[in-house]
Design a protein around this motif. Structure first.
Motif, mmCIF file in Angstrom:
data_model
loop_
_atom_site.group_PDB
_atom_site.id
_atom_site.type_symbol
_atom_site.label_atom_id
_atom_site.label_comp_id
_atom_site.label_asym_id
_atom_site.label_seq_id
_atom_site.Cartn_x
_atom_site.Cartn_y
_atom_site.Cartn_z
ATOM 1 N N SER A 41 0.846 -1.188 0.000
ATOM 2 C CA SER A 41 0.000 0.000 0.000
ATOM 3 C C SER A 41 0.884 1.241 0.000
ATOM 4 C CB SER A 41 -0.922 0.016 1.214
ATOM 5 O OG SER A 41 -1.899 -0.996 1.104
ATOM 6 N N PRO A 42 0.398 2.353 -0.556
ATOM 7 C CA PRO A 42 1.258 3.525 -0.696
ATOM 8 C C PRO A 42 1.331 4.359 0.566
ATOM 9 C CG PRO A 42 -0.862 3.953 -1.706
ATOM 10 C CD PRO A 42 -0.898 2.524 -1.232
ATOM 11 N N ALA A 43 2.522 4.820 0.889
ATOM 12 C CA ALA A 43 2.723 5.840 1.919
ATOM 13 C C ALA A 43 2.895 7.160 1.184
ATOM 14 C CB ALA A 43 3.958 5.523 2.746
ATOM 15 N N PHE A 44 2.025 8.120 1.452
ATOM 16 C CA PHE A 44 2.093 9.414 0.785
ATOM 17 C C PHE A 44 2.983 10.339 1.610
ATOM 18 C CE2 PHE A 44 -1.936 7.660 -0.790
ATOM 19 C CZ PHE A 44 -1.700 7.749 -2.152
ATOM 20 N N LEU A 45 4.002 10.875 0.969
ATOM 21 C CA LEU A 45 5.032 11.655 1.643
ATOM 22 C C LEU A 45 5.072 13.061 1.062
ATOM 23 C CD1 LEU A 45 7.769 8.884 1.372
ATOM 24 C CD2 LEU A 45 6.190 9.249 3.272
ATOM 25 N N GLU A 46 5.322 14.039 1.933
ATOM 26 C CA GLU A 46 5.296 15.439 1.511
ATOM 27 C C GLU A 46 6.560 16.152 1.986
ATOM 28 O OE1 GLU A 46 2.148 19.208 1.533
ATOM 29 O OE2 GLU A 46 1.905 17.528 2.911
ATOM 30 N N PRO A 47 7.615 16.152 1.170
ATOM 31 C CA PRO A 47 8.818 16.894 1.550
ATOM 32 C C PRO A 47 8.561 18.395 1.542
ATOM 33 C CG PRO A 47 9.018 16.038 -0.683
ATOM 34 C CD PRO A 47 7.757 15.465 -0.122
ATOM 35 N N ASP A 48 9.417 19.135 2.221
ATOM 36 C CA ASP A 48 9.259 20.592 2.244
ATOM 37 C C ASP A 48 9.393 21.181 0.851
ATOM 38 O OD1 ASP A 48 8.878 20.674 5.010
ATOM 39 O OD2 ASP A 48 11.040 20.722 5.385
ATOM 40 N N ALA A 49 10.339 20.671 0.076
ATOM 41 C CA ALA A 49 10.524 21.173 -1.292
ATOM 42 C C ALA A 49 11.405 20.211 -2.071
ATOM 43 C CB ALA A 49 11.151 22.565 -1.280
ATOM 44 N N VAL A 50 11.242 20.250 -3.380
ATOM 45 C CA VAL A 50 12.130 19.556 -4.313
ATOM 46 C C VAL A 50 12.537 20.567 -5.368
ATOM 47 C CG1 VAL A 50 12.314 17.787 -6.096
ATOM 48 C CG2 VAL A 50 11.184 17.250 -3.937
ATOM 49 N N VAL A 51 13.828 20.639 -5.649
ATOM 50 C CA VAL A 51 14.351 21.584 -6.637
ATOM 51 C C VAL A 51 14.839 20.813 -7.852
ATOM 52 C CG1 VAL A 51 16.165 23.269 -7.133
ATOM 53 C CG2 VAL A 51 14.960 23.329 -4.926
ATOM 54 N N VAL A 52 14.425 21.269 -9.037
ATOM 55 C CA VAL A 52 14.913 20.716 -10.300
ATOM 56 C C VAL A 52 15.989 21.654 -10.824
ATOM 57 C CG1 VAL A 52 14.315 19.996 -12.637
ATOM 58 C CG2 VAL A 52 12.665 19.679 -10.770
ATOM 59 N N HIS A 53 17.192 21.131 -11.042
ATOM 60 C CA HIS A 53 18.331 21.920 -11.512
ATOM 61 C C HIS A 53 18.270 22.095 -13.023
ATOM 62 C CE1 HIS A 53 20.790 21.479 -7.678
ATOM 63 N NE2 HIS A 53 19.786 20.646 -7.493
ATOM 64 N N PRO A 54 19.022 23.053 -13.559
ATOM 65 C CA PRO A 54 19.045 23.236 -15.019
ATOM 66 C C PRO A 54 19.493 21.995 -15.780
ATOM 67 C CG PRO A 54 19.967 25.161 -13.928
ATOM 68 C CD PRO A 54 19.745 24.132 -12.860
ATOM 69 N N ASP A 55 20.314 21.134 -15.160
ATOM 70 C CA ASP A 55 20.752 19.914 -15.847
ATOM 71 C C ASP A 55 19.731 18.788 -15.740
ATOM 72 O OD1 ASP A 55 20.973 19.187 -13.215
ATOM 73 O OD2 ASP A 55 23.106 18.683 -13.273
ATOM 74 N N GLY A 56 18.584 19.042 -15.103
ATOM 75 C CA GLY A 56 17.527 18.047 -14.992
ATOM 76 C C GLY A 56 17.591 17.191 -13.744
ATOM 77 N N SER A 57 18.618 17.356 -12.906
ATOM 78 C CA SER A 57 18.713 16.561 -11.673
ATOM 79 C C SER A 57 17.784 17.134 -10.601
ATOM 80 C CB SER A 57 20.155 16.524 -11.171
ATOM 81 O OG SER A 57 20.632 17.834 -10.922
ATOM 82 N N TRP A 58 17.481 16.302 -9.599
ATOM 83 C CA TRP A 58 16.525 16.680 -8.561
ATOM 84 C C TRP A 58 17.205 16.666 -7.189
ATOM 85 C CZ3 TRP A 58 12.204 12.668 -10.170
ATOM 86 C CH2 TRP A 58 11.773 12.980 -11.473
ATOM 87 N N THR A 59 16.824 17.621 -6.339
ATOM 88 C CA THR A 59 17.361 17.719 -4.987
ATOM 89 C C THR A 59 16.225 17.850 -3.984
ATOM 90 O OG1 THR A 59 19.492 18.719 -5.591
ATOM 91 C CG2 THR A 59 18.673 19.194 -3.398
ATOM 92 N N VAL A 60 16.314 17.102 -2.901
ATOM 93 C CA VAL A 60 15.365 17.212 -1.792
ATOM 94 C C VAL A 60 15.838 18.326 -0.859
ATOM 95 C CG1 VAL A 60 14.447 16.063 0.260
ATOM 96 C CG2 VAL A 60 14.625 14.811 -1.900
ATOM 97 N N VAL A 61 14.915 19.169 -0.442
ATOM 98 C CA VAL A 61 15.216 20.254 0.498
ATOM 99 C C VAL A 61 14.441 20.012 1.782
ATOM 100 C CG1 VAL A 61 15.089 22.730 0.930
ATOM 101 C CG2 VAL A 61 15.621 21.893 -1.370
ATOM 102 N N GLU A 62 15.146 20.023 2.900
ATOM 103 C CA GLU A 62 14.522 19.847 4.206
ATOM 104 C C GLU A 62 14.738 21.116 5.023
ATOM 105 O OE1 GLU A 62 12.325 17.636 7.025
ATOM 106 O OE2 GLU A 62 12.672 17.381 4.881
#
Length: 414
Positions: A177-198
């Motif tokens: 079953s799915p656990a729904f998670l809500e990080p404070d923010a996610v940033v997409v960089h110009p190169d297309g990579s993703w970063t989690v922000v806490e």
């Protein structure tokens, strides 16, 4: 409403929330029991399993009780109150208010300050974030928000540039079953990579913060990274999810923001491995007595029996992560369980699960002498007896030494 697993089968991470089994949901609803409605208010919803709770569950994968209660969406704080063992676990209202105010300040002006910190700490070679996009992630229900987040991430990669996703919704399949998670923010960089922000409200003093709090934030962020990797895996080509997250905190005791890059590869691998040990939630539920229910409107003795029907693995670390810790500690101490002594002691004692068994083994009354744990206990008991005997002899010598004899002789002369 996400159900976890406790030791046994492999974690099927990345399954679409739509594939959750209706039978499992029905079973969990029966376990949760009728809600305790407040007159004039709608009945409370099942308590969602967030990243903090999921990280705590992964840290104690042998506790079927927590796995089942979290999976069924039972409010453990209310359950602890009903059992007569209320817990002080959780943040104060003041801390929540202060944290929300700080997060709002960091994300002001389209997240300009937040993106500046991401650029400075994680991607200084990229173009400065002079312009950015903040997509609207509004949708109906957590499943809808999850799909909207995945679409926004895909569009951000295609568009290039800097993109800030404010409170995106991610889904991590746990025990079917799915656990729904809500990080404070996610940033997409110009190169297309993703970063989690806490974003946290505890301060960074002279560039460093409380190691325990940073560690807790890293474990929580590792759960977000796992969920984000599953979103990336469903895209072609799959974007890179950065293993360094950005931890944003107040600078010293001011309201200004500062940040630090935190490598969560270790926490990510540990969390994934621990989640893989979780048993499917229906396996735990099917082993319970017929009619087991955790409804808060049940008589105390029946509610206690329902909770006790689910095996628990208490450890002192539970006091800072679980609302039922006081109840479980009382039961563990009453049963003489060695888990109350801590995980390290429990691991050293092997198959000896109670204090009585440990003492009997140490005194030679029970246990296999070939068992390394039993042999170590008996050796420790012998050393303790020798030390006590030596201390007793030393005390006797001091009591009957020259000073003692002369003192008595002087008394006789007088």
């Amino acid at each position: 409403m996400p159900p976890p697993r406790t030791r046994g089968t492999a974690l099927r991470v990345g399954v679409s929330p739509a594939r959750a089994q209706p039978r499992v949901w029905g079973m969990l609803a029966e376990l949760r029991g009728p809600a305790f409605p407040v007159p004039g208010e709608p009945p409370p919803q099942p308590k969602a399993l967030d990243a903090r709770a999921l990280a705590a569950l992964a840290a104690n994968p042998g506790c079927d009780r927590r796995a089942l209660l979290d999976g069924a969406g039972v409010d453990k704080a209310a359950l602890a109150d009903a059992l007569g063992a209320p817990s002080s676990f959780g943040q104060s209202q003041f801390a929540l208010t202060r944290g929300n105010a700080f997060e709002k300040r960091v994300k002001a002006d389209g997240g300009a300050e937040l993106l500046r910190l991401v650029h400075e700490k994680l991607d200084p070679a990229a173009p400065p974030p002079e312009t950015s996009s903040v997509p609207d992630l509004t949708a109906v229900g957590p499943a809808g928000r999850t799909e909207r987040t995945a679409l926004a991430l895909r569009e951000a990669v295609e568009a290039g540039g800097w993109t800030l996703l404010d409170h995106p919704m991610l889904a991590l399949d746990v025990a079917g079953s799915p656990a729904f998670l809500e990080p404070d923010a996610v940033v997409v960089h110009p190169d297309g990579s993703w970063t989690v922000v806490e974003i946290k409200s505890f301060p960074m003093l002279d560039g460093s913060a409380d190691p325990a709090k940073v560690g807790a934030a890293a474990r929580q962020s590792a759960v977000y990274v796992l969920a984000l990797e599953e979103v990336a895996a469903r895209q072609d080509p799959a974007p890179a999810v950065r293993h360094r997250i950005l931890l944003v905190c107040p600078k010293d005791f001011s309201n200004l923001a500062t940040a630090s890059a935190v490598d969560v590869r270790k926490q990510r691998s540990v969390t994934r491995r621990q989640l893989a040990r979780l048993t499917r939630i229906e396996e735990i539920a099917e082993a319970l007595p017929e009619g087991t229910c955790f409804g808060l409107d049940l008589p105390p003795e029946r509610l206690t029996a329902a909770v006790e029907s689910v095996p628990a693995t208490y450890a002192p670390e539970c006091l800072s992560t679980c609302e039922l810790a006081f109840h479980c500690r009382e039961r563990a101490r009453g049963a003489g369980a060695v888990t109350a002594l801590g995980r390290a002691a429990r691991a050293e004692l092997g198959g000896l699960s109670t204090v009585d068994e440990v003492l009997a083994a140490a005194h030679g009354e029970a246990g296999d002498p070939a068992d390394p744990a039993v042999a170590a206990l008996r050796r420790a008991a012998d050393l303790r007896a020798e030390a006590l005997a030596s201390a007793s002899v030393s005390v006797s010598v001091r009591a009957s030494g020259p000073g003692a004899r002369s003192g008595s002789g002087g008394a006789a002369c007088r």
